[in-house]
Write a protein that holds these residues in place. Structure first.
Motif, short mmCIF file in Angstrom:
data_model
loop_
_atom_site.label_atom_id
_atom_site.label_comp_id
_atom_site.label_asym_id
_atom_site.label_seq_id
_atom_site.Cartn_x
_atom_site.Cartn_y
_atom_site.Cartn_z
N GLN A 75 -14.10 35.55 12.22
CA GLN A 75 -14.69 36.05 10.98
C GLN A 75 -13.73 35.98 9.80
O GLN A 75 -14.16 36.08 8.64
CB GLN A 75 -15.15 37.50 11.16
N THR B 73 -25.00 39.70 9.29
CA THR B 73 -23.97 40.62 9.78
C THR B 73 -24.27 41.05 11.21
O THR B 73 -23.37 41.14 12.06
CB THR B 73 -23.87 41.85 8.87
N ALA C 61 -14.71 35.70 5.79
CA ALA C 61 -14.44 36.91 4.99
C ALA C 61 -13.50 36.62 3.83
O ALA C 61 -13.63 37.20 2.75
CB ALA C 61 -13.84 37.99 5.90
N GLY D 30 -20.23 33.87 8.72
CA GLY D 30 -19.41 34.80 7.93
C GLY D 30 -19.23 34.33 6.51
O GLY D 30 -19.21 35.13 5.57
N SER E 205 -23.25 38.31 13.50
CA SER E 205 -21.80 38.21 13.61
C SER E 205 -21.24 39.29 14.54
O SER E 205 -20.31 39.04 15.31
CB SER E 205 -21.15 38.33 12.23
N GLN F 201 -19.67 31.89 13.85
CA GLN F 201 -19.00 32.97 13.13
C GLN F 201 -18.40 32.48 11.82
O GLN F 201 -18.51 33.15 10.78
CB GLN F 201 -17.88 33.56 14.00
#
Length: 454
Positions: A145, A115, A149, A23, A118, A19
């Motif tokens: 995440q 995506t 992000a 991400g 994830s 992740q």
């Protein structure tokens, strides 16, 4: 520590690593998509299509990943999705360098595979988790995440410098970084997600079902012997049949159809699906137009970035809290709380003036927090409500519908704001929250109540 607990810990650690890395790759690559269209291709009017292609790609790639998970396990399903994301980033890099806009859309659509991976990774953490800990296991993966992000968009500058040094268009740099990092995420999953959690869960379920069947047969034989004059056992026939048989969805029907059928057969699964889809759609619809609303009021880019960062913190930073609440308070109360938070959010955001205001910042934070509650509790309820064999199909169908609904909501949001304003958009989001969730909540609660009292 039991063998299952050891496998679960290794699974969660591996999924967290995937992740964080995945991400980072997705957020780094997609952050410059609209800018590439504007600066490289000179088309402001087409800039929104890159984000739409990525969202649609994530939705459409959810089912192939789920199908592979159903037949071969989580490892290959997630590995394929991350691999497709890496390939998409490479294609976007080539498209940017050659200034081929249709190819850019193809690349960003495949980038959606990152995506999709994830999103489905959160379910992988629940395969071996006991029911009382599923919410926490799922929420940790959602929380992971946060790193990507937040950090991904900040790589645009260094990635541009790297691209320039290699002779590429600077704005293509984040695609280059995305390709490398998503490829690394695929390698992490393929190499370390062993033994496969879904395959292991199926074997355990099948073994439990087999043991139950043997026990039931023994009880039936004993009861027949007693009826014929043999010694009484004192155990009623069938009392040991506590584990339902494992059913594998027929491949002929297709994974998507199997998923819809399993969801439709379970009112709690319907509630979980509605919660995830509506919460995600409301979040995307309002969030995507907030920068436009702030720009109209003269807010600077740095202020807009701050508000979006606060929103992202609300989405991910508190997901472990939502997982704990889901396990200890209950899935449905957390869903209800999420809906109420989202209602307060759209009320604050919809009444905020253009530009920047404390009310808008608070509204965007609560928008993320409400999304987190609905996503964590809804996904956990969806997992609880179906058997091990049906879960990949159900989870893939959920992510497909969630992505399509969010893409549609994001596309309509611009039209609504352009014609009626940001306040009307938030009012529409409030209606979307109340109507379907309330309609499904009552029968789902009744179904759960009947099940407990039976």
């Amino acid at each position: 520590m039991s063998e299952v607990e050891a496998v679960q810990r290794r699974t969660v650690r591996t999924l967290i690593a995937g992740q964080v890395v995945g991400g980072l790759g997705v957020s780094a690559a997609i952050a410059v998509g609209a800018v590439v269209v504007t600066e490289v291709f000179g088309r402001d009017d087409l800039s929104g299509l890159v984000q739409s292609a990525q969202v649609l790609g994530a939705a459409l790639l959810a089912m192939p990943a789920a199908s592979l998970a159903m037949s071969h396990g989580r490892r290959l399903g997630l590995g394929l999705a991350y691999g497709l994301g890496a390939a998409g980033a490479l294609i976007a890099l080539v498209a940017t360098q050659l200034e081929l806009f249709p190819l850019l859309l193809v690349g960003t659509a495949l980038l959606g595979g990152g995506t999709a991976a994830s999103l489905q990774a959160r379910y992988g953490a629940t395969d071996l988790a006991p029911p009382q800990a599923r919410g926490r296991a799922l929420s940790v993966i959602v929380w992971a995440q946060t790193v990507g992000a937040v950090a991904g968009p900040n790589l645009a500058g260094p990635a541009g410098d790297l691209a320039s040094a290699l002779g590429f268009e600077p704005l293509a740099g984040p695609f280059l970084v995305g390709a490398v990092v998503l490829g690394l995420a695929a390698a992490v999953i393929l190499l370390w997600l062993r033994p496969d959690p879904l395959v292991t869960a199926r074997r355990l379920s099948e073994a439990a079902a087999g043991a139950s069947a043997v026990g039931s047969s023994a009880e039936v034989s004993a009861a027949e012997g007693a009826a014929a004059g043999g010694a009484a056992t004192g155990v009623p026939a069938g009392s040991a049949a506590g584990v339902p048989p494992v059913r594998r969805p027929a491949r002929r029907t297709g994974v998507l159809r199997a998923g819809w059928e399993a969801i439709a057969a379970s009112p709690p699964a319907v509630l979980g699906l509605i919660s995830v889809v509506v919460g995600h759609t409301v979040m995307v619809t309002v969030m995507v137009m907030t920068p436009v609303h702030m720009t109209h009021g003269g807010a600077s880019i740095s202020v807009i970035g701050f508000v979006i960062s606060v929103h992202v913190a609300g989405m991910f930073a508190f997901s472990p809290v939502m997982g704990w609440l889901s396990d200890n308070v209950g899935r449905i109360p957390v869903i209800l709380g999420g809906v109420l938070i989202l209602l307060v959010s759209v009320a604050l955001s919809g009444t905020a003036h253009e530009g920047h205001s404390p009310g808008l910042t608070a509204g965007l934070f609560l928008l993320g927090l409400g999304w987190s509650a609905c996503m964590v509790a809804g996904s956990t309820l969806l997992t609880d409500a179906v058997g091990v064999a049906e879960r990949p199909a159900v989870q893939g169908a959920s992510d497909l519908l969630m992505g399509l609904a969010a893409a549609g909501g994001g596309a309509l949001a611009g039209l609504v704001v352009g014609s009626y304003g940001y306040g009307v958009l938030n009012a529409g989001a409030a209606v979307l929250l109340v109507a379907p969730v309330a309609a499904m909540l009552i029968p789902a609660c009744r179904s759960l109540s009947n099940t407990r009292s039976a």
